[in-house]
Design a protein around this motif. Structure first.
Motif, PDB file in Angstrom:
ATOM      1  N   ASP A 198       0.839  -1.197   0.000  1.00 18.26           N
ATOM      2  CA  ASP A 198       0.000   0.000   0.000  1.00 18.26           C
ATOM      3  C   ASP A 198       0.878   1.253   0.000  1.00 18.26           C
ATOM      4  O   ASP A 198       2.007   1.235   0.496  1.00 18.26           O
ATOM      5  CB  ASP A 198      -0.904   0.031   1.235  1.00 18.26           C
ATOM      6  CG  ASP A 198      -2.126  -0.858   1.092  1.00 18.26           C
ATOM      7  OD1 ASP A 198      -2.251  -1.517   0.040  1.00 18.26           O
ATOM      8  OD2 ASP A 198      -2.943  -0.907   2.033  1.00 18.26           O
ATOM      9  N   SER A 199       0.332   2.335  -0.523  1.00 15.15           N
ATOM     10  CA  SER A 199       1.073   3.589  -0.579  1.00 15.15           C
ATOM     11  C   SER A 199       0.492   4.602   0.400  1.00 15.15           C
ATOM     12  O   SER A 199      -0.710   4.616   0.668  1.00 15.15           O
ATOM     13  CB  SER A 199       1.022   4.170  -1.989  1.00 15.15           C
ATOM     14  OG  SER A 199      -0.322   4.312  -2.412  1.00 15.15           O
ATOM     15  N   LEU A 200       1.368   5.427   0.953  1.00 11.00           N
ATOM     16  CA  LEU A 200       0.933   6.520   1.813  1.00 11.00           C
ATOM     17  C   LEU A 200       1.805   7.733   1.557  1.00 11.00           C
ATOM     18  O   LEU A 200       2.952   7.610   1.119  1.00 11.00           O
ATOM     19  CB  LEU A 200       0.967   6.119   3.289  1.00 11.00           C
ATOM     20  CG  LEU A 200       2.315   5.794   3.954  1.00 11.00           C
ATOM     21  CD1 LEU A 200       3.002   7.061   4.456  1.00 11.00           C
ATOM     22  CD2 LEU A 200       2.107   4.840   5.128  1.00 11.00           C
ATOM     23  N   ILE A 201       1.242   8.904   1.802  1.00 11.21           N
ATOM     24  CA  ILE A 201       1.995  10.145   1.627  1.00 11.21           C
ATOM     25  C   ILE A 201       2.496  10.620   2.985  1.00 11.21           C
ATOM     26  O   ILE A 201       1.733  10.689   3.956  1.00 11.21           O
ATOM     27  CB  ILE A 201       1.113  11.236   0.976  1.00 11.21           C
ATOM     28  CG1 ILE A 201       0.859  10.884  -0.493  1.00 11.21           C
ATOM     29  CG2 ILE A 201       1.786  12.609   1.081  1.00 11.21           C
ATOM     30  CD1 ILE A 201      -0.037  11.877  -1.220  1.00 11.21           C
ATOM     31  N   PHE A 202       3.792  10.919   3.037  1.00 15.81           N
ATOM     32  CA  PHE A 202       4.424  11.457   4.243  1.00 15.81           C
ATOM     33  C   PHE A 202       4.762  12.914   3.966  1.00 15.81           C
ATOM     34  O   PHE A 202       5.620  13.213   3.151  1.00 15.81           O
ATOM     35  CB  PHE A 202       5.673  10.624   4.571  1.00 15.81           C
ATOM     36  CG  PHE A 202       6.766  11.359   5.300  1.00 15.81           C
ATOM     37  CD1 PHE A 202       6.513  12.083   6.448  1.00 15.81           C
ATOM     38  CD2 PHE A 202       8.075  11.295   4.838  1.00 15.81           C
ATOM     39  CE1 PHE A 202       7.527  12.746   7.103  1.00 15.81           C
ATOM     40  CE2 PHE A 202       9.099  11.950   5.481  1.00 15.81           C
ATOM     41  CZ  PHE A 202       8.818  12.686   6.623  1.00 15.81           C
ATOM     42  N   ALA A 203       4.043  13.829   4.637  1.00 14.30           N
ATOM     43  CA  ALA A 203       4.256  15.256   4.393  1.00 14.30           C
ATOM     44  C   ALA A 203       4.340  16.069   5.678  1.00 14.30           C
ATOM     45  O   ALA A 203       4.600  17.256   5.623  1.00 14.30           O
ATOM     46  CB  ALA A 203       3.130  15.809   3.516  1.00 14.30           C
ATOM     47  N   MET A 204       4.126  15.424   6.829  1.00  6.47           N
ATOM     48  CA  MET A 204       4.193  16.158   8.094  1.00  6.47           C
ATOM     49  C   MET A 204       5.651  16.419   8.477  1.00  6.47           C
ATOM     50  O   MET A 204       6.552  15.684   8.059  1.00  6.47           O
ATOM     51  CB  MET A 204       3.487  15.372   9.197  1.00  6.47           C
ATOM     52  CG  MET A 204       1.983  15.207   8.967  1.00  6.47           C
ATOM     53  SD  MET A 204       1.050  16.767   8.963  1.00  6.47           S
ATOM     54  CE  MET A 204       0.842  17.060   7.192  1.00  6.47           C
ATOM     55  N   PRO A 205       5.940  17.461   9.271  1.00  9.80           N
ATOM     56  CA  PRO A 205       7.336  17.827   9.584  1.00  9.80           C
ATOM     57  C   PRO A 205       8.113  16.686  10.220  1.00  9.80           C
ATOM     58  O   PRO A 205       7.633  16.034  11.162  1.00  9.80           O
ATOM     59  CB  PRO A 205       7.168  19.009  10.546  1.00  9.80           C
ATOM     60  CG  PRO A 205       5.823  19.576  10.229  1.00  9.80           C
ATOM     61  CD  PRO A 205       4.966  18.398   9.863  1.00  9.80           C
ATOM     62  N   TYR A 206       9.322  16.472   9.728  1.00  6.21           N
ATOM     63  CA  TYR A 206      10.137  15.312  10.106  1.00  6.21           C
ATOM     64  C   TYR A 206      10.542  15.314  11.574  1.00  6.21           C
ATOM     65  O   TYR A 206      10.731  14.258  12.173  1.00  6.21           O
ATOM     66  CB  TYR A 206      11.394  15.297   9.229  1.00  6.21           C
ATOM     67  CG  TYR A 206      12.065  13.948   9.100  1.00  6.21           C
ATOM     68  CD1 TYR A 206      11.327  12.791   8.917  1.00  6.21           C
ATOM     69  CD2 TYR A 206      13.458  13.845   9.128  1.00  6.21           C
ATOM     70  CE1 TYR A 206      11.945  11.557   8.781  1.00  6.21           C
ATOM     71  CE2 TYR A 206      14.094  12.620   8.981  1.00  6.21           C
ATOM     72  CZ  TYR A 206      13.334  11.482   8.809  1.00  6.21           C
ATOM     73  OH  TYR A 206      13.955  10.268   8.670  1.00  6.21           O
ATOM     74  N   GLY A 207      10.685  16.499  12.177  1.00  5.88           N
ATOM     75  CA  GLY A 207      11.124  16.560  13.561  1.00  5.88           C
ATOM     76  C   GLY A 207      10.062  16.194  14.572  1.00  5.88           C
ATOM     77  O   GLY A 207      10.332  16.131  15.769  1.00  5.88           O
ATOM     78  N   HIS A 208       8.846  15.938  14.115  1.00  4.27           N
ATOM     79  CA  HIS A 208       7.754  15.520  14.989  1.00  4.27           C
ATOM     80  C   HIS A 208       7.596  14.000  14.897  1.00  4.27           C
ATOM     81  O   HIS A 208       7.923  13.384  13.887  1.00  4.27           O
ATOM     82  CB  HIS A 208       6.439  16.167  14.556  1.00  4.27           C
ATOM     83  CG  HIS A 208       6.417  17.654  14.701  1.00  4.27           C
ATOM     84  ND1 HIS A 208       5.966  18.295  15.825  1.00  4.27           N
ATOM     85  CD2 HIS A 208       6.794  18.634  13.847  1.00  4.27           C
ATOM     86  CE1 HIS A 208       6.057  19.599  15.668  1.00  4.27           C
ATOM     87  NE2 HIS A 208       6.559  19.836  14.472  1.00  4.27           N
TER      88      HIS A 208
END
Length: 518
Positions: A198-208
């Protein structure tokens, strides 16, 4: 537990599993760069060996400063394979804040995107994550890494703003993050355990934790992680259609921005199976619009950095309009505990409270952190024995077992998914020569959930203005922490011991609201 959802003691072991069983499956996609699992696995090994060539060893800290990229995700897995601890730093922090984190953590190396390199004071090893990173990585040995890494070894160290004004390093183990996936499959919590491929989009800030946690979770399920440098509504809409994305994680503020984008009107969201969101409850009107537009399952996730993210979830069934008629109040809850998670509401003496009474929320779970880095007093306050962790949130559990977050005991403000602690903002502003006294509070904001407001007592004879305060703040701290508005008063309300009565300051702005959070 199903063979398709095995328990992996470590992230490096999970990556090796899918490199062996689905080597050609796409693991990371970043713009035009595509990385399959066998290549991802080899890159992690090369990075691990490269870090050891620098003289680093198991337990050493590896820092990263920059936005999201496939390289930053590979770096996290390379550090994990070497038994090192990865520290992704929020790129929006001010240089002074970053300097504190680097000094406090004792990071042995800093990987940094070129655009930020000149801003950061760091005397140690510094590696740019431009094309030269690929050259460095590919020059390293791909020999098997022999470092023994166990489930309870530290994996991440994420810095949260401290209530005293100083950030605290939350140390998380491999097991904190890996143990939940097979349990969610066993209990059919499908919105938290996508199928391999399955695919997902990762766009939230990396430091969190919502950023780095989402990014590295792909190796636990053999997923295709589509990495976005930062949240871009047009790019999200385009990639959902281009790559037939099945899963999205987003904060409600970002969802609102995406739904309002012109491209959303004609977009084909039919591939999306589920959307999970966190940081704050979702307004009912936005939920209805989102469900109508995306026609997918929605689920709320509640958690903290200290719990490796999600410990409570409001499931899709409780988001469906036909199921919440007459019980819309459930939509205002955080949900129910995930498998293996216990919730307790405590009074000021840490005694359990019955259903319906408000107190401090405590969590017991394998998700709970190893502790705060070099903060024994903070650990003693937060980790109260027998596996229980004090969240600092005030909440109530109803008769059905739903958790409702009522307020923040620690006064934290959440604005657009970013955590802001008043004490840190106050500390930064106290240096202004015209400020005699200050309190920082969160007030309702239609777009961001909450906005930071400074309430200031100016020194006699001062001509201090709102613009002066905001400009000064921008030189001291990250932009999202800066006050968006300023009130001037003659004296701050305090109790007999001198503590600022923040609730008294907040009250006029939250009058008529059901909760003191938005």
């Amino acid at each position: 537990m199903s063979e398709d959802y095995p328990y992996f003691p470590t992230y490096g072991g999970a990556l090796a599993h899918y490199a062996k069983h689905t080597p050609d499956q796409i693991a990371l996609r970043f713009g035009d760069r595509v990385t399959d699992y066998k290549t991802y696995d080899r890159h992690a090994t090369q990075i691990a060996n490269g870090l050891m060539e620098m003289g680093l060893s198991k337990g050493d800290r590896v820092a990263y400063f920059g936005k999201n990229s496939d390289r930053s995700v590979e770096l996290a897995l390379g550090a994990a394979r070497a038994g090192m601890v990865f520290i992704p730093i929020i790129w929006r922090l001010a240089p002074k804040e970053v300097e504190f984190i680097l000094n406090d953590s004792g990071a042995g190396v800093l990987f940094v995107e070129p655009e930020f390199a000149d801003q950061l004071p760091f005397d140690g090893k510094k590696v740019l994550t431009d094309d030269s990173f690929d050259v460095w990585r590919d020059a390293q040995s791909d020999a098997v890494v022999t470092v023994e890494v166990g489930a309870q070894d530290a994996l991440l160290q994420l810095y949260t703003s401290g209530t005293t004004g100083l950030p605290k390093g939350v140390v998380l183990s491999h097991h904190n993050g890996t143990h939940l996936r097979p349990l969610t499959k066993e209990h059919n919590i499908y919105w938290y355990c996508p199928e391999p491929g399955d695919s997902l989009i990762f766009a939230m800030p990396y430091g969190h934790i919502a950023g780095v946690g989402t990014a590295i979770s792909g190796v636990l399920g053999g997923l295709e992680v589509i990495v976005h440098r930062e949240f871009d509504p047009a790019l999200t809409i385009a990639d959902v259609q281009k790559y037939k994305v099945k899963w999205l994680f987003i904060v409600p503020a970002a969802l609102g921005i995406m739904l309002a984008h012109p491209d959303a009107e004609t977009a084909d969201f039919s591939s999306v199976k589920g959307l999970t969101y966190g940081a704050s409850p979702i307004p009912l009107d936005m939920l209805k619009e989102g469900v109508a537009r995306l026609k997918c399952d929605f689920a709320q996730l509640y958690g903290l950095t200290e719990t490796f993210g999600t410990v409570i979830s409001l499931p899709p069934d409780d988001h469906k309009p036909e199921n919440i008629v007459g019980r819309e109040h459930v939509m205002k809850s955080a949900g129910k505990p995930m498998p293996g998670v216990e919730v307790r509401i405590m009074d000021e003496d840490l005694n359990p409270l019955p259903a319906g009474q408000t107190g401090e929320v405590a969590i017991r779970s394998d998700c709970v952190m190893l502790g705060y880095w070099n903060r024994p007093e903070e650990n003693e306050k937060a980790l109260i024995g027998d596996g229980w962790f004090r969240t600092g949130d005030a909440g109530m559990v109803d008769e059905e077992g739903y958790l409702y977050i009522q307020d923040r005991i620690k006064d934290m403000i959440i604005t657009g998914g970013e955590n802001v602690y008043p004490a840190q903002v106050e500390s930064a502003l106290y240096g202004h020569p015209d400020i005699a006294d200050i309190a920082v509070i969160g007030i309702p904001d239609e777009k961001w959930g909450e906005a930071v407001k400074a309430v200031i007592v100016a020194k006699p004879g001062s001509s201090l203005t709102e613009a002066d305060v905001i400009a000064y703040a921008k030189d001291q701290i990250a932009g999202f922490k800066c006050p968006k508005s300023v009130d001037f008063i003659e004296a701050l309300p305090r109790n007999p011991s001198g503590k600022i009565l923040r609730r008294e300051l907040r009250a006029p702005y939250w009058d008529g609201k059901e909760r003191a959070v938005n």
